[in-house]
Design a protein around this motif. Structure first.
Motif, mmCIF file in Angstrom:
data_model
loop_
_atom_site.group_PDB
_atom_site.id
_atom_site.type_symbol
_atom_site.label_atom_id
_atom_site.label_comp_id
_atom_site.label_asym_id
_atom_site.label_seq_id
_atom_site.Cartn_x
_atom_site.Cartn_y
_atom_site.Cartn_z
ATOM 1 N N LEU A 85 0.776 -1.273 0.004
ATOM 2 C CA LEU A 85 -0.026 0.068 0.003
ATOM 3 C C LEU A 85 0.890 1.315 0.106
ATOM 4 O O LEU A 85 0.540 2.184 -0.909
ATOM 5 N N GLY A 86 1.912 1.292 0.867
ATOM 6 C CA GLY A 86 2.824 2.397 0.771
ATOM 7 C C GLY A 86 3.248 2.764 -0.625
ATOM 8 O O GLY A 86 3.377 3.868 -1.206
ATOM 9 N N GLU A 87 3.739 1.694 -1.271
ATOM 10 C CA GLU A 87 4.248 1.967 -2.726
ATOM 11 C C GLU A 87 3.213 2.480 -3.698
ATOM 12 O O GLU A 87 3.541 3.240 -4.537
ATOM 13 N N LEU A 88 1.872 1.945 -3.281
ATOM 14 C CA LEU A 88 0.980 2.298 -4.470
ATOM 15 C C LEU A 88 0.506 3.837 -4.181
ATOM 16 O O LEU A 88 0.246 4.622 -4.886
ATOM 17 N N ILE A 89 0.763 4.103 -2.783
ATOM 18 C CA ILE A 89 -0.074 5.556 -2.562
ATOM 19 C C ILE A 89 1.088 6.529 -3.039
ATOM 20 O O ILE A 89 0.860 7.426 -3.890
ATOM 21 N N ASP A 90 2.457 6.066 -3.000
ATOM 22 C CA ASP A 90 3.567 6.952 -3.720
ATOM 23 C C ASP A 90 3.389 7.010 -5.257
ATOM 24 O O ASP A 90 3.644 8.058 -5.787
ATOM 25 N N TYR A 91 2.937 5.879 -5.641
ATOM 26 C CA TYR A 91 2.800 5.914 -7.199
ATOM 27 C C TYR A 91 1.672 6.732 -7.850
ATOM 28 O O TYR A 91 1.823 7.633 -8.621
ATOM 29 N N VAL A 92 0.495 6.721 -6.872
ATOM 30 C CA VAL A 92 -0.603 7.699 -7.142
ATOM 31 C C VAL A 92 -0.045 9.305 -7.017
ATOM 32 O O VAL A 92 -0.553 9.881 -8.011
ATOM 33 N N LYS A 93 0.678 9.423 -6.060
ATOM 34 C CA LYS A 93 1.213 10.698 -5.940
ATOM 35 C C LYS A 93 2.169 11.251 -6.935
ATOM 36 O O LYS A 93 2.124 12.358 -7.402
ATOM 37 N N GLN A 94 2.994 10.345 -7.485
ATOM 38 C CA GLN A 94 3.944 10.677 -8.554
ATOM 39 C C GLN A 94 3.024 10.821 -9.918
ATOM 40 O O GLN A 94 3.701 11.613 -10.649
ATOM 41 N N LYS A 95 2.018 10.304 -10.018
ATOM 42 C CA LYS A 95 0.994 10.379 -11.219
ATOM 43 C C LYS A 95 0.421 12.060 -11.223
ATOM 44 O O LYS A 95 -0.349 12.260 -11.782
ATOM 45 N N GLY A 96 0.367 12.677 -10.163
ATOM 46 C CA GLY A 96 -0.110 13.978 -9.743
ATOM 47 C C GLY A 96 -1.417 13.939 -9.325
ATOM 48 O O GLY A 96 -2.031 14.760 -9.501
ATOM 49 N N MET A 97 -1.803 12.756 -8.718
ATOM 50 C CA MET A 97 -3.190 12.776 -8.162
ATOM 51 C C MET A 97 -3.097 12.782 -6.847
ATOM 52 O O MET A 97 -2.195 12.646 -5.901
#
Length: 295
Positions: A85-97
């Protein structure tokens, strides 16, 4: 999670939706139905299903970003049970969302580092210790308070939601006091029976409608007085009509919002997850086609 920076883009998307174009501004992804609690009124705790892998979830995020998604919510079950989940949260943020999670809070202390980039944490307290532990399990209330303390210490924006039922409708003032002491926001929602709840667990907690109207009126007045109540006045005034809310007859699900089940099916909203109603299967990650097909 709406900011001045994203209002123009948000407004443009809503205008397009009003003209008939479907844009999934917000996606709610139920990444697991597994849970570390056994809440009395839960309608999803007994659903067994496969779960998307980390890479598969990232592909969903990529495709929805291309379609104009601005807000991503991870839900469950208990989403903090997913080790990625931590990795996925960071991925969403990297996408600008913008990104939020919905959690029961039990695992927050040991996984607080996962939440360093989160925009919002939504957690639940349904009552003081005797009520919370009765509904959610022995010892849960104290663990919830520990989560609130750590979230406050790390300055993570947090909304504590209380599901109004016949168990806590007379204890909401005490919950507001607790939440305020930790500096968080408070929100409420009426208990509902999900379509996937074959046992109708929530029906055992149905409240008196007149008492419900009175308590919502009290919440509206507390908000006017400056209490940290998260919902807009319009929402609070609308749910006073529950179950005949205006929002139910003017719903944007399937146009501006959608929900994803743990196994990757797309639905107009979470109401239908776990049923055969309106679901769309994703073939070869053709997510746009699936979203266009949901009603």
């Amino acid at each position: 999670m709406i900011t001045l920076k994203n209002i123009p883009k948000l407004s443009a998307a809503i205008l397009k939706a009003m003209l008939g174009k479907k844009i999934p501004l917000k996606v709610t992804q139920y990444i697991t139905f597994r849970c570390n609690l056994n809440c009395s009124y839960c309608g999803r705790k007994n659903i067994k299903t496969l779960e998307l892998t980390t890479n598969e979830i990232k592909k969903y995020i990529d495709e929805f970003k291309k379609m104009g998604t601005m807000f991503w919510s991870f839900n469950g079950g208990e989403c903090l049970l997913r080790n990625d989940l931590g990795e996925l949260i960071d991925y969403v943020k990297q996408k600008g969302m913008k990104c939020n999670i919905v959690t029961n809070g039990i695992l927050v202390p040991e996984r607080i580092d996962w939440l360093k980039n989160i925009d919002l944490v939504i957690t639940s307290i349904d009552g003081p210790k005797n009520i919370q532990d009765k509904i959610r399990g022995a010892g849960v209330f104290e663990k919830n308070l520990k989560a609130l303390e750590i979230l406050a210490k790390n300055k993570i924006k947090t909304v504590v939601v209380s599901v109004i039922s016949n168990e806590n409708i007379d204890s909401l003032e005490e919950i507001l006091k607790i939440v305020s002491e930790y500096g968080h926001y408070w929100d409420v929602q009426p208990i509902i029976t999900h379509r996937s709840d074959k046992e109708n667990n929530a029906e055992k907690f149905r409240f008196d409608e007149q008492k419900f109207k009175e308590i919502i009126n009290w919440i509206i007045n507390k908000k006017r007085e400056g209490a940290p109540i998260f919902s807009a006045f319009e929402y609070l005034e609308d749910i006073q009509r529950f179950p005949n809310c205006k929002a139910n007859s003017n719903c944007w699900a399937g146009r501006l919002f959608c929900a994803i089940s743990p196994d990757g099916l797309i639905y107009p909203c979470a109401e239908f997850i776990g049923t055969e109603l309106f679901k769309q299967k994703i073939d070869n990650f053709q997510i746009r086609n699936a979203f266009e097909k949901i009603p």
